[in-house]
Motif scaffolding. Structure first.
Motif, PDB file in Angstrom:
ATOM      1  N   TYR A 195      19.334 -16.027 -16.656  1.00 19.71           N
ATOM      2  CA  TYR A 195      19.517 -17.447 -16.371  1.00 19.71           C
ATOM      3  C   TYR A 195      18.356 -18.003 -15.552  1.00 19.71           C
ATOM      4  O   TYR A 195      17.788 -19.051 -15.879  1.00 19.71           O
ATOM      5  N   SER A 196      17.995 -17.304 -14.478  1.00 21.65           N
ATOM      6  CA  SER A 196      16.924 -17.781 -13.602  1.00 21.65           C
ATOM      7  C   SER A 196      15.582 -17.845 -14.325  1.00 21.65           C
ATOM      8  O   SER A 196      14.819 -18.799 -14.167  1.00 21.65           O
ATOM      9  N   THR A 197      15.309 -16.825 -15.154  1.00 19.34           N
ATOM     10  CA  THR A 197      14.042 -16.785 -15.884  1.00 19.34           C
ATOM     11  C   THR A 197      13.955 -17.921 -16.904  1.00 19.34           C
ATOM     12  O   THR A 197      12.934 -18.614 -17.001  1.00 19.34           O
ATOM     13  N   THR A 238      15.689 -33.378 -13.268  1.00 20.22           N
ATOM     14  CA  THR A 238      16.893 -32.555 -13.248  1.00 20.22           C
ATOM     15  C   THR A 238      17.268 -32.185 -14.669  1.00 20.22           C
ATOM     16  O   THR A 238      17.276 -33.041 -15.562  1.00 20.22           O
ATOM     17  N   LEU A 239      17.586 -30.904 -14.889  1.00 19.84           N
ATOM     18  CA  LEU A 239      17.963 -30.477 -16.229  1.00 19.84           C
ATOM     19  C   LEU A 239      19.322 -31.062 -16.611  1.00 19.84           C
ATOM     20  O   LEU A 239      20.265 -31.035 -15.807  1.00 19.84           O
ATOM     21  N   PRO A 240      19.454 -31.616 -17.820  1.00 14.49           N
ATOM     22  CA  PRO A 240      20.748 -32.148 -18.263  1.00 14.49           C
ATOM     23  C   PRO A 240      21.765 -31.033 -18.426  1.00 14.49           C
ATOM     24  O   PRO A 240      21.412 -29.858 -18.624  1.00 14.49           O
ATOM     25  N   SER A 241      23.050 -31.389 -18.378  1.00 16.87           N
ATOM     26  CA  SER A 241      24.126 -30.397 -18.463  1.00 16.87           C
ATOM     27  C   SER A 241      24.081 -29.607 -19.762  1.00 16.87           C
ATOM     28  O   SER A 241      24.426 -28.421 -19.802  1.00 16.87           O
ATOM     29  N   THR A 242      23.672 -30.254 -20.861  1.00 21.07           N
ATOM     30  CA  THR A 242      23.616 -29.550 -22.140  1.00 21.07           C
ATOM     31  C   THR A 242      22.600 -28.406 -22.100  1.00 21.07           C
ATOM     32  O   THR A 242      22.839 -27.333 -22.665  1.00 21.07           O
ATOM     33  N   THR A 260      21.600 -26.828 -19.298  1.00 20.17           N
ATOM     34  CA  THR A 260      22.164 -25.825 -18.392  1.00 20.17           C
ATOM     35  C   THR A 260      23.204 -24.979 -19.112  1.00 20.17           C
ATOM     36  O   THR A 260      23.247 -23.753 -18.965  1.00 20.17           O
ATOM     37  N   PHE A 261      24.057 -25.641 -19.912  1.00 14.32           N
ATOM     38  CA  PHE A 261      25.093 -24.931 -20.667  1.00 14.32           C
ATOM     39  C   PHE A 261      24.450 -23.956 -21.647  1.00 14.32           C
ATOM     40  O   PHE A 261      24.871 -22.805 -21.771  1.00 14.32           O
ATOM     41  N   PHE A 267      27.915 -21.938 -15.066  1.00 16.93           N
ATOM     42  CA  PHE A 267      26.661 -22.464 -14.525  1.00 16.93           C
ATOM     43  C   PHE A 267      26.638 -23.997 -14.560  1.00 16.93           C
ATOM     44  O   PHE A 267      26.102 -24.633 -13.652  1.00 16.93           O
ATOM     45  N   THR A 268      27.220 -24.604 -15.602  1.00 15.41           N
ATOM     46  CA  THR A 268      27.249 -26.067 -15.693  1.00 15.41           C
ATOM     47  C   THR A 268      28.101 -26.670 -14.589  1.00 15.41           C
ATOM     48  O   THR A 268      27.687 -27.608 -13.894  1.00 15.41           O
ATOM     49  N   ILE A 269      29.320 -26.128 -14.408  1.00 16.20           N
ATOM     50  CA  ILE A 269      30.212 -26.639 -13.360  1.00 16.20           C
ATOM     51  C   ILE A 269      29.636 -26.364 -11.979  1.00 16.20           C
ATOM     52  O   ILE A 269      29.670 -27.229 -11.088  1.00 16.20           O
ATOM     53  N   TYR A 270      29.084 -25.171 -11.799  1.00 15.00           N
ATOM     54  CA  TYR A 270      28.504 -24.807 -10.500  1.00 15.00           C
ATOM     55  C   TYR A 270      27.383 -25.775 -10.120  1.00 15.00           C
ATOM     56  O   TYR A 270      27.359 -26.319  -9.005  1.00 15.00           O
ATOM     57  N   GLU A 271      26.447 -25.998 -11.038  1.00 12.03           N
ATOM     58  CA  GLU A 271      25.321 -26.896 -10.761  1.00 12.03           C
ATOM     59  C   GLU A 271      25.808 -28.321 -10.500  1.00 12.03           C
ATOM     60  O   GLU A 271      25.298 -29.010  -9.611  1.00 12.03           O
ATOM     61  N   ALA A 272      26.826 -28.756 -11.259  1.00 14.11           N
ATOM     62  CA  ALA A 272      27.344 -30.117 -11.092  1.00 14.11           C
ATOM     63  C   ALA A 272      28.006 -30.294  -9.729  1.00 14.11           C
ATOM     64  O   ALA A 272      27.817 -31.325  -9.059  1.00 14.11           O
ATOM     65  N   ILE A 273      28.782 -29.298  -9.291  1.00 14.13           N
ATOM     66  CA  ILE A 273      29.465 -29.401  -7.998  1.00 14.13           C
ATOM     67  C   ILE A 273      28.459 -29.313  -6.850  1.00 14.13           C
ATOM     68  O   ILE A 273      28.568 -30.062  -5.868  1.00 14.13           O
ATOM     69  N   ILE A 274      27.480 -28.413  -6.960  1.00  8.61           N
ATOM     70  CA  ILE A 274      26.445 -28.317  -5.935  1.00  8.61           C
ATOM     71  C   ILE A 274      25.740 -29.668  -5.794  1.00  8.61           C
ATOM     72  O   ILE A 274      25.488 -30.157  -4.672  1.00  8.61           O
TER      73      ILE A 274
END
Length: 289
Positions: free
Chosen positions: A180-182, A196-200, A202-203, A274-281
């Motif tokens: 994921y990080s790479t 910022t990367l869009p949710s799609t 990130t998903f 990862f999508t929910i995590y990034e959105a909540i952060i």
């Protein structure tokens, strides 16, 4: 790769929420995967769905669900907090974390979640699923199942299969976080500065990380499931004996039994978590600089 640190409280909130949502949404695939591993892959996923719906109804596909939802929420919280902590410790003077160090951070996070969340919740979940296929199930739900297991086997009864779980979770987190990080770093490198990367996106990155994770860690998952079954104590002396019996009696390919439903779950879970995590952060104020 340079990173910005999440506040521990924010990591806990975002991680536990993401883990709970992901577990509930994807649970039927976890149920099918576990049943496939008990049957040695002899019953197809479609047959398991058809037979479960016929005998137990839709609720049958959620046998043991609450154990995984609670455990997954705690697991995700521990995972993200631990990964951020290890990543911070392994960063160089410029705040950068190389891919090998990210792998080590993921391995450490996986070990932590295996000890504090995954082993107890998955042992209980696995035993409830195994019990549910019996003509007369003995467990009436999460609380009754947990109390019964502890009463019959002691506290170590819910820590059966700890070693393969630690190995699997360590490998899971190491592979998933590093992938994921790479990929995230690569995609961000092609975007405009500060974008910022869009949710799609990130998903999609999370889904690919889940795909890679499945095929590299599936044998550990099969051994883990067998070690947590109701008759494990009478069948296997330890995890290595379990792996040996599977390989010699059922064939090496049996280590990938249940791959399809697990693949469906981890691809979805990688994207969802990862999508929910990034959105909540982001909603909580973003990361510390």
């Amino acid at each position: 790769m340079a990173f910005k640190k999440e506040k521990p409280l924010h990591s806990v909130i975002a991680g536990t929420t993401a883990g709970a949502v992901e577990a509930f949404v994807t649970y039927p695939t976890e149920f099918i995967k576990t049943r496939s591993q008990f049957g040695g892959g002899k019953e197809s996923p479609l047959a398991i769905i058809r037979n479960t719906l016929r005998d137990k109804g839709v609720a049958g596909l959620y046998s043991g669900c609450m154990a995984l939802v609670v455990g997954n929420a705690v697991k995700a919280g521990v995972r993200f907090v631990s990964y951020d902590h290890f990543k911070n410790k392994l960063a160089d003077a410029e705040g950068k974390v190389s891919a090998p160090r990210s792998l080590v951070a993921g391995l450490g996070a996986g070990m932590m979640e295996a000890i504090f969340a995954v082993t107890p919740s998955e042992t209980i979940k696995t035993k409830i699923i195994d019990d549910a296929k019996q003509p007369k199930p003995q467990y009436r739900g999460l609380i009754h199942g947990t109390v019964s297991i502890v009463r019959q086997e002691g506290i170590f009864g819910i820590y059966r299969g700890l070693f393969p779980v630690m190995m699997r979770q360590g490998a899971n987190s190491a592979v998933r976080f590093t992938t994921y990080s790479t990929l995230k770093q690569f995609v961000q490198g092609t975007a405009r500065p500060g974008q910022t990367l869009p949710s799609t996106i990130t998903f999609g990155i999370g889904a690919i990380a889940g795909l890679v994770t499945v095929y590299t860690t599936m044998p550990l998952d099969v051994v883990k499931t067998r070690m947590q079954s109701l008759d494990a104590r009478s069948q296997y002396r330890n995890s290595f004996h379990c792996a040996y019996r599977i390989a010699t009696e059922e064939g090496v390919l049996r280590f990938w039994a249940g791959t399809t439903p697990r693949l469906a779950r981890l691809v979805m879970s990688g994207g969802i978590v990862f999508t929910i995590y990034e959105a909540i952060i982001k909603s909580l104020g973003g990361r510390e600089t």
